[in-house]
Design a protein around this motif. Structure first.
Motif, mmCIF file in Angstrom:
data_model
loop_
_atom_site.group_PDB
_atom_site.id
_atom_site.type_symbol
_atom_site.label_atom_id
_atom_site.label_comp_id
_atom_site.label_asym_id
_atom_site.label_seq_id
_atom_site.Cartn_x
_atom_site.Cartn_y
_atom_site.Cartn_z
ATOM 1 N N LEU A 114 0.715 -1.223 -0.001
ATOM 2 C CA LEU A 114 0.216 0.045 0.102
ATOM 3 C C LEU A 114 0.739 1.499 0.055
ATOM 4 C CD1 LEU A 114 -2.636 1.315 0.101
ATOM 5 C CD2 LEU A 114 -2.885 0.944 2.626
ATOM 6 N N TRP A 115 1.775 1.384 0.871
ATOM 7 C CA TRP A 115 2.526 2.611 1.306
ATOM 8 C C TRP A 115 3.986 2.453 0.263
ATOM 9 C CZ3 TRP A 115 -0.816 6.074 2.222
ATOM 10 C CH2 TRP A 115 -1.827 5.772 2.893
ATOM 11 N N THR A 116 4.095 1.744 -0.664
ATOM 12 C CA THR A 116 5.297 1.537 -1.337
ATOM 13 C C THR A 116 5.473 2.616 -2.491
ATOM 14 O OG1 THR A 116 4.573 -0.064 -2.807
ATOM 15 C CG2 THR A 116 5.460 -0.761 -0.742
ATOM 16 N N PRO A 117 6.875 2.861 -2.936
ATOM 17 C CA PRO A 117 6.743 3.860 -3.952
ATOM 18 C C PRO A 117 5.949 3.346 -5.354
ATOM 19 C CG PRO A 117 8.876 3.638 -2.812
ATOM 20 C CD PRO A 117 7.896 2.584 -2.263
ATOM 21 N N HIS A 118 6.028 1.994 -5.654
ATOM 22 C CA HIS A 118 5.482 1.459 -6.767
ATOM 23 C C HIS A 118 4.006 1.682 -6.800
ATOM 24 C CE1 HIS A 118 7.077 -0.353 -10.043
ATOM 25 N NE2 HIS A 118 6.893 -1.712 -9.952
ATOM 26 N N ASN A 119 3.535 2.060 -5.609
ATOM 27 C CA ASN A 119 1.978 2.284 -5.665
ATOM 28 C C ASN A 119 1.383 3.774 -5.783
ATOM 29 O OD1 ASN A 119 1.495 -0.715 -5.246
ATOM 30 N ND2 ASN A 119 -0.122 -0.510 -3.896
ATOM 31 N N PHE B 130 -1.766 3.941 -7.320
ATOM 32 C CA PHE B 130 -2.920 3.637 -6.682
ATOM 33 C C PHE B 130 -3.053 5.024 -5.763
ATOM 34 C CE2 PHE B 130 -3.271 -1.223 -6.590
ATOM 35 C CZ PHE B 130 -3.297 -1.095 -7.925
ATOM 36 N N LEU B 131 -2.214 5.607 -5.159
ATOM 37 C CA LEU B 131 -2.555 6.431 -4.115
ATOM 38 C C LEU B 131 -3.090 7.680 -4.855
ATOM 39 C CD1 LEU B 131 0.633 6.222 -2.245
ATOM 40 C CD2 LEU B 131 -1.584 5.420 -1.433
ATOM 41 N N ALA B 132 -2.600 7.935 -6.180
ATOM 42 C CA ALA B 132 -3.294 8.870 -6.908
ATOM 43 C C ALA B 132 -4.733 8.942 -7.250
ATOM 44 C CB ALA B 132 -2.420 9.203 -8.198
ATOM 45 N N ILE B 133 -5.110 7.852 -7.616
ATOM 46 C CA ILE B 133 -6.412 7.402 -7.797
ATOM 47 C C ILE B 133 -7.302 7.243 -6.689
ATOM 48 C CG2 ILE B 133 -7.861 5.646 -8.464
ATOM 49 C CD1 ILE B 133 -6.633 6.918 -10.865
ATOM 50 N N ASP B 134 -6.730 7.083 -5.524
ATOM 51 C CA ASP B 134 -7.333 7.197 -4.006
ATOM 52 C C ASP B 134 -7.588 8.746 -3.691
ATOM 53 O OD1 ASP B 134 -7.940 4.575 -3.731
ATOM 54 O OD2 ASP B 134 -5.932 4.352 -2.549
ATOM 55 N N ARG B 135 -6.513 9.741 -4.018
ATOM 56 C CA ARG B 135 -6.630 11.199 -3.751
ATOM 57 C C ARG B 135 -7.628 11.520 -4.646
ATOM 58 N NH1 ARG B 135 -3.230 14.254 -1.140
ATOM 59 N NH2 ARG B 135 -3.324 12.270 0.142
ATOM 60 N N THR C 295 9.551 -1.501 -0.951
ATOM 61 C CA THR C 295 9.727 -1.298 0.485
ATOM 62 C C THR C 295 8.894 0.077 0.795
ATOM 63 O OG1 THR C 295 11.935 -2.069 0.296
ATOM 64 C CG2 THR C 295 11.285 -0.800 2.284
ATOM 65 N N PRO C 296 8.147 -0.027 2.181
ATOM 66 C CA PRO C 296 7.204 0.823 2.556
ATOM 67 C C PRO C 296 8.155 2.026 2.559
ATOM 68 C CG PRO C 296 6.602 -0.916 3.675
ATOM 69 C CD PRO C 296 7.929 -1.388 2.927
ATOM 70 N N MET C 297 7.585 3.152 2.252
ATOM 71 C CA MET C 297 8.179 4.709 2.372
ATOM 72 C C MET C 297 8.345 5.023 3.737
ATOM 73 S SD MET C 297 6.462 6.392 -0.911
ATOM 74 C CE MET C 297 7.565 7.806 -1.133
ATOM 75 N N ARG C 298 9.494 5.852 4.118
ATOM 76 C CA ARG C 298 9.666 6.537 5.254
ATOM 77 C C ARG C 298 8.394 7.587 5.515
ATOM 78 N NH1 ARG C 298 15.369 8.985 5.314
ATOM 79 N NH2 ARG C 298 14.541 9.775 3.550
ATOM 80 N N LYS C 299 8.192 7.953 6.764
ATOM 81 C CA LYS C 299 7.200 9.071 7.067
ATOM 82 C C LYS C 299 7.575 10.200 6.210
ATOM 83 C CE LYS C 299 4.688 10.892 11.037
ATOM 84 N NZ LYS C 299 4.448 11.170 12.377
ATOM 85 N N ALA C 300 8.723 10.715 6.320
ATOM 86 C CA ALA C 300 9.047 11.936 5.753
ATOM 87 C C ALA C 300 8.964 11.910 4.250
ATOM 88 C CB ALA C 300 10.644 12.392 5.948
ATOM 89 N N ASP C 301 9.169 10.828 3.533
ATOM 90 C CA ASP C 301 8.893 10.953 2.200
ATOM 91 C C ASP C 301 7.357 10.666 1.899
ATOM 92 O OD1 ASP C 301 11.523 10.851 1.871
ATOM 93 O OD2 ASP C 301 11.762 8.430 1.432
ATOM 94 N N LEU C 302 6.545 10.115 2.604
ATOM 95 C CA LEU C 302 5.157 10.066 2.484
ATOM 96 C C LEU C 302 4.455 11.463 2.622
ATOM 97 C CD1 LEU C 302 4.170 6.839 4.565
ATOM 98 C CD2 LEU C 302 3.978 7.100 1.929
ATOM 99 N N THR C 303 5.024 12.275 3.516
ATOM 100 C CA THR C 303 4.643 13.509 3.597
ATOM 101 C C THR C 303 4.980 14.295 2.207
ATOM 102 O OG1 THR C 303 5.007 13.630 6.007
ATOM 103 C CG2 THR C 303 4.890 15.687 4.761
ATOM 104 N N VAL C 304 6.046 14.308 1.526
ATOM 105 C CA VAL C 304 6.319 15.035 0.337
ATOM 106 C C VAL C 304 5.562 14.343 -0.801
ATOM 107 C CG1 VAL C 304 8.147 15.089 -1.552
ATOM 108 C CG2 VAL C 304 8.764 15.254 1.064
ATOM 109 N N ASP D 46 2.551 13.138 -0.187
ATOM 110 C CA ASP D 46 1.102 13.769 -0.041
ATOM 111 C C ASP D 46 0.919 14.860 -0.818
ATOM 112 O OD1 ASP D 46 -1.253 12.993 1.667
ATOM 113 O OD2 ASP D 46 -0.829 15.085 2.237
ATOM 114 N N GLU D 47 1.755 15.798 -0.447
ATOM 115 C CA GLU D 47 1.765 17.070 -1.177
ATOM 116 C C GLU D 47 1.644 16.902 -2.954
ATOM 117 O OE1 GLU D 47 4.824 19.544 0.032
ATOM 118 O OE2 GLU D 47 4.140 19.523 2.070
#
Length: 212
Positions: A27-32, A35-40, A171-180, A182-183
């Motif tokens: 779910l929270w890997t870079p390769h997804n 998917f995350l864009a569609i959800d947004r 590999t699941p992304m780090r919290k700091a990278d997920l923040t980037v 997200d924007e």
């Protein structure tokens, strides 16, 4: 009057497909990122991507006056073309005009994205699968940068991450990278609307700037 009504021809839906791998472990890997864009986009349009159709989970909404099908293939990444080609057939879509595919790009730095009207898969398994299934490179794509933003010591310890890409991408992304990221997803949603409102050329002029 709607241009489609004036011409006497009703266009089918516009397909927006985000690529990724099904399963909570991805779910929270870079390769997804796709998917995350569609959800947004779905969240902003107040729809839920929960209708199983054409080997994908889908939702339908209207953007800029046109019906839009949001889709997340439930195949794995390297078989994405099976779902995209099924969607194209189901909705009688022209891949060169009625399709946008959103996916991750290791060669673009995290925090950026690029829109491109055509091109080679450039090593991306999902893009390669789609090009093969559609038998054309003439389809619009939005590539979300996921290039590793790792500290020097991590890169020194695992140089293969950048060279091969596979382990990092899954590999699941780090919290700091997920923040980037997200924007960026909000900008991707805006860019998708711009494509529907004013066309790919206008969107590329606005969002493909180096100072993005």
């Amino acid at each position: 009057m709607d241009p489609e009504q004036e011409s006497g021809k009703r266009r089918g839906p516009f397909l927006v497909v985000g690529l990724g791998n099904p399963g909570l472990e991805y779910l929270w890997t870079p390769h997804n990122a796709g998917f995350l864009a569609i959800d947004r986009i779905a969240a902003q349009e107040r729809v839920t991507v929960d209708n199983r159709r054409c080997k994908a989970m889908t939702a339908t909404c209207r953007i800029a006056g046109r019906e839009v099908v949001l889709a997340k293939p439930d195949t794995y990444m390297n078989l994405s073309g099976a779902s995209v080609s099924a969607l194209v057939r189901e909705f009688e879509a022209d891949p060169s005009q009625d399709l946008l595919v959103i996916y991750d790009e290791l060669d673009l730095p995290l925090g950026t994205f690029k829109i491109k009207e055509r091109g080679s898969p450039a090593g991306h398994n999902g893009a390669r699968s789609i090009t093969g299934a559609l038998a054309t490179q003439e389809w619009l794509r939005l590539r979300i940068g996921v290039g590793a933003n790792l500290p020097p010591e991590a890169l020194a310890a695992g140089a293969s991450i950048r060279r091969g890409g596979k382990d990092y991408l899954l590999t699941p992304m780090r919290k700091a990278d997920l923040t980037v990221l997200d924007e960026v997803l909000d900008k991707v949603a805006t860019a998708t609307r711009r494509i529907l409102e004013q066309g790919p050329s206008t969107a590329m002029n606005e969002f493909n700037r180096k100072d993005q």
